[in-house]
Write a protein that holds these residues in place. Structure first.
Motif, mmCIF file in Angstrom:
data_model
loop_
_atom_site.group_PDB
_atom_site.id
_atom_site.type_symbol
_atom_site.label_atom_id
_atom_site.label_comp_id
_atom_site.label_asym_id
_atom_site.label_seq_id
_atom_site.Cartn_x
_atom_site.Cartn_y
_atom_site.Cartn_z
ATOM 1 N N HIS A 100 -47.972 -87.366 -44.517
ATOM 2 C CA HIS A 100 -47.500 -88.702 -44.127
ATOM 3 C C HIS A 100 -47.270 -89.503 -45.406
ATOM 4 C CE1 HIS A 100 -51.614 -90.119 -44.828
ATOM 5 N NE2 HIS A 100 -52.048 -89.153 -44.016
ATOM 6 N N GLY A 101 -46.662 -90.677 -45.266
ATOM 7 C CA GLY A 101 -46.238 -91.432 -46.446
ATOM 8 C C GLY A 101 -47.347 -91.705 -47.445
ATOM 9 N N TYR A 102 -48.499 -92.158 -46.934
ATOM 10 C CA TYR A 102 -49.589 -92.538 -47.843
ATOM 11 C C TYR A 102 -50.086 -91.322 -48.623
ATOM 12 C CZ TYR A 102 -53.530 -95.226 -49.577
ATOM 13 O OH TYR A 102 -54.404 -95.887 -50.389
ATOM 14 N N LEU A 103 -50.184 -90.196 -47.901
ATOM 15 C CA LEU A 103 -50.665 -88.968 -48.553
ATOM 16 C C LEU A 103 -49.651 -88.493 -49.595
ATOM 17 C CD1 LEU A 103 -52.828 -86.797 -48.680
ATOM 18 C CD2 LEU A 103 -51.655 -85.594 -46.828
ATOM 19 N N ALA A 104 -48.367 -88.623 -49.267
ATOM 20 C CA ALA A 104 -47.326 -88.214 -50.223
ATOM 21 C C ALA A 104 -47.423 -89.038 -51.503
ATOM 22 C CB ALA A 104 -45.950 -88.362 -49.585
ATOM 23 N N LEU A 131 -35.361 -83.808 -45.011
ATOM 24 C CA LEU A 131 -36.723 -83.870 -44.470
ATOM 25 C C LEU A 131 -36.629 -83.956 -42.949
ATOM 26 C CD1 LEU A 131 -38.524 -86.546 -46.735
ATOM 27 C CD2 LEU A 131 -38.682 -84.047 -46.912
ATOM 28 N N ALA A 132 -37.723 -83.562 -42.282
ATOM 29 C CA ALA A 132 -37.843 -83.805 -40.838
ATOM 30 C C ALA A 132 -39.203 -84.448 -40.628
ATOM 31 C CB ALA A 132 -37.752 -82.493 -40.078
ATOM 32 N N SER A 133 -39.352 -85.208 -39.574
ATOM 33 C CA SER A 133 -40.655 -85.849 -39.366
ATOM 34 C C SER A 133 -40.996 -85.884 -37.882
ATOM 35 C CB SER A 133 -40.648 -87.267 -39.936
ATOM 36 O OG SER A 133 -39.887 -88.125 -39.123
ATOM 37 N N ASP A 134 -42.290 -85.978 -37.623
ATOM 38 C CA ASP A 134 -42.792 -86.070 -36.252
ATOM 39 C C ASP A 134 -44.106 -86.831 -36.248
ATOM 40 O OD1 ASP A 134 -41.425 -84.965 -34.007
ATOM 41 O OD2 ASP A 134 -41.460 -83.025 -35.070
ATOM 42 N N TRP A 135 -44.425 -87.405 -35.091
ATOM 43 C CA TRP A 135 -45.744 -88.016 -34.959
ATOM 44 C C TRP A 135 -46.769 -86.913 -34.751
ATOM 45 C CZ3 TRP A 135 -46.056 -92.786 -36.447
ATOM 46 C CH2 TRP A 135 -44.982 -93.660 -36.262
ATOM 47 N N VAL A 179 -45.552 -87.605 -39.867
ATOM 48 C CA VAL A 179 -45.714 -86.576 -40.900
ATOM 49 C C VAL A 179 -44.344 -86.006 -41.268
ATOM 50 C CG1 VAL A 179 -46.710 -84.302 -41.406
ATOM 51 C CG2 VAL A 179 -48.055 -86.016 -40.179
ATOM 52 N N TYR A 180 -44.090 -85.950 -42.561
ATOM 53 C CA TYR A 180 -42.798 -85.470 -43.074
ATOM 54 C C TYR A 180 -42.942 -84.048 -43.597
ATOM 55 C CZ TYR A 180 -41.365 -90.326 -42.848
ATOM 56 O OH TYR A 180 -41.061 -91.577 -42.391
ATOM 57 N N ARG A 181 -41.950 -83.228 -43.318
ATOM 58 C CA ARG A 181 -41.923 -81.865 -43.868
ATOM 59 C C ARG A 181 -40.525 -81.586 -44.394
ATOM 60 N NH1 ARG A 181 -43.738 -81.420 -39.049
ATOM 61 N NH2 ARG A 181 -45.571 -80.286 -39.786
ATOM 62 N N ILE A 182 -40.479 -80.748 -45.419
ATOM 63 C CA ILE A 182 -39.180 -80.436 -46.022
ATOM 64 C C ILE A 182 -38.427 -79.441 -45.127
ATOM 65 C CG2 ILE A 182 -40.009 -78.509 -47.443
ATOM 66 C CD1 ILE A 182 -38.238 -79.719 -49.718
#
Lengths: 273, 113
Positions: free
Chosen positions: B30-34, B66-70, B80-83
């Protein structure tokens, strides 16, 4: 992190608190639909993480909130960048801010006109209605108009005096009516911000911008009106000169309010020593 | 400095997109972790203004990199974002250009008097 003291808003929160930041972001992203809601949720989560990390490192909650908010940076810039990706929503944010600024500045101008109208009444009574009404001194009116005016102002010493009294009365009455409308518009703005269909138009632009525009607008109005009235009086032209001076004086409270807001904003932005 | 793959740089001149793709290539976050990973892995060199990261993540997602999902993360619902595969291709190309660029700068700087 910056040690600049945070000013407080009405409900006791600091303007660098997480809630204040999210409230502002919500305002700015209003109408952004699912993308706006997602962005708001992500930023709220981010701030919650930042606060938790700050508190775990020994900061108080208020300090941790300030640090988390400072790290995210300007909420206006963030909203603008987030909205830019949503195509027209970015333009919508700017348009909403312009609507909000127009609403507030227009209401403040209307209130100033109301104050000028109210001040004109004693000025007219004490120094003569011709200072308030802008009638040309030697204007010749049609007979029918004179009959009409003298019917309503039977104590006037002639048609010209009746016309001046009529116009002075209009200046006071219309000015006060405008002031009441302005006050209603200010109340309506505050109510609209609480939610409902008009909320999207009651978004304030960055306070520094609003204050700079307001101070410039009312400062210019005060200078032009006072100078105009004073120079006419100096030249011996009384008609309407008093209303110009009073109008300039009535612009001063708004000038002071916006100038104080501007200074407070500049002080808040100044780097901590 | 060449503008690599049309990716955007932040005000510090850092290729933010390259940095985010690099961090997310290792693991979804997620953004903060990134942002935290970026800070830690760069030894604090890339302490980015955090507000620049979310618009960049959203833009990379719109570009299909990127793709993202809750997802539930530690009991909380996070985006959460994934490449994506396209993101990995872009990252590989970007990394190659960057390394070539860095080698050139490094050589120049080494011989400068």
């Amino acid at each position: 992190m910056s040690a600049a003291p945070a000013s407080t808003v009405a409900d006791g929160r600091t303007d660098r608190s997480v809630d204040a930041y999210l409230d502002r972001l919500f305002d700015l992203l209003g109408g952004g639909g699912a993308a706006g809601r997602r962005a708001l949720t992500e930023v709220a989560d981010h701030l919650a993480d930042g606060v938790a990390e700050g508190m775990a490192s020994g900061l108080s909650r208020a300090e941790a909130e300030r640090r988390a908010v400072d790290r995210l940076g300007s909420v206006d810039r963030l909203a603008s960048q987030l909205s830019r990706g949503q195509g027209r929503a970015g333009v919508a944010v700017v348009l909403r801010q312009i609507c909000g600024a127009g609403w507030l500045l227009g209401a403040a101008a209307a209130v100033s006109i109301g104050v000028a109208g109210a001040l004109s009444w004693p000025i007219g009574r004490l120094f003569g209605a011709d200072l308030i009404a802008a009638d040309a001194p030697n204007e010749v009116l049609p007979a029918a108009r004179c009959r009409y005016l003298l019917e309503y102002y039977p104590h006037a010493v002639g048609c010209q005096a009746a016309s001046v009294a009529h116009h002075a009365e209009e200046v006071v009455r219309n000015g006060v009516a405008m002031g009441v409308l302005g006050a209603f518009a200010l109340v309506a703005f505050a109510v609209a911000r609480r939610g409902g269909r008009l909320a999207r138009f009651a978004v304030t632009p960055p306070i520094g911008v609003l204050a700079a525009v307001g101070a410039t607008m009312f400062g210019a109005a005060a200078a032009v009106l006072i100078e105009s009235g004073a120079s006419r009086l100096h030249s011996g032209i009384r008609s309407g000169a008093g209303f110009s001076v009073v109008g300039g004086i009535a612009s001063l409270p708004a000038l002071v309010v916006f100038a104080v807001l501007l200074l407070a904003d500049l002080r808040r932005r100044a780097p901590a020593p | 400095m060449p503008r690599l793959l049309g990716m955007q740089r932040d005000s510090a001149g850092v290729h933010l997109d390259l940095l985010l793709l690099s961090v997310l290539a290792d693991r979804p976050a997620h953004g903060y972790l990134a942002i935290s990973s970026l800070r830690e892995r760069s030894g604090g060199v890339f302490d980015l203004p955090e507000g620049t990261v979310y618009p960049a993540l959203h833009r990379l997602e719109r570009q299909g990199l990127l793709a993202s999902d809750w997802e539930d993360v530690a009991g909380r619902r996070r985006r959460v974002y994934r490449i994506t595969a396209a993101g990995r291709d872009a990252l590989a190309a970007e990394r190659e250009q960057w390394q070539s660029f860095a080698r050139g700068v490094s050589t120049l700087v080494r011989w400068a008097t």
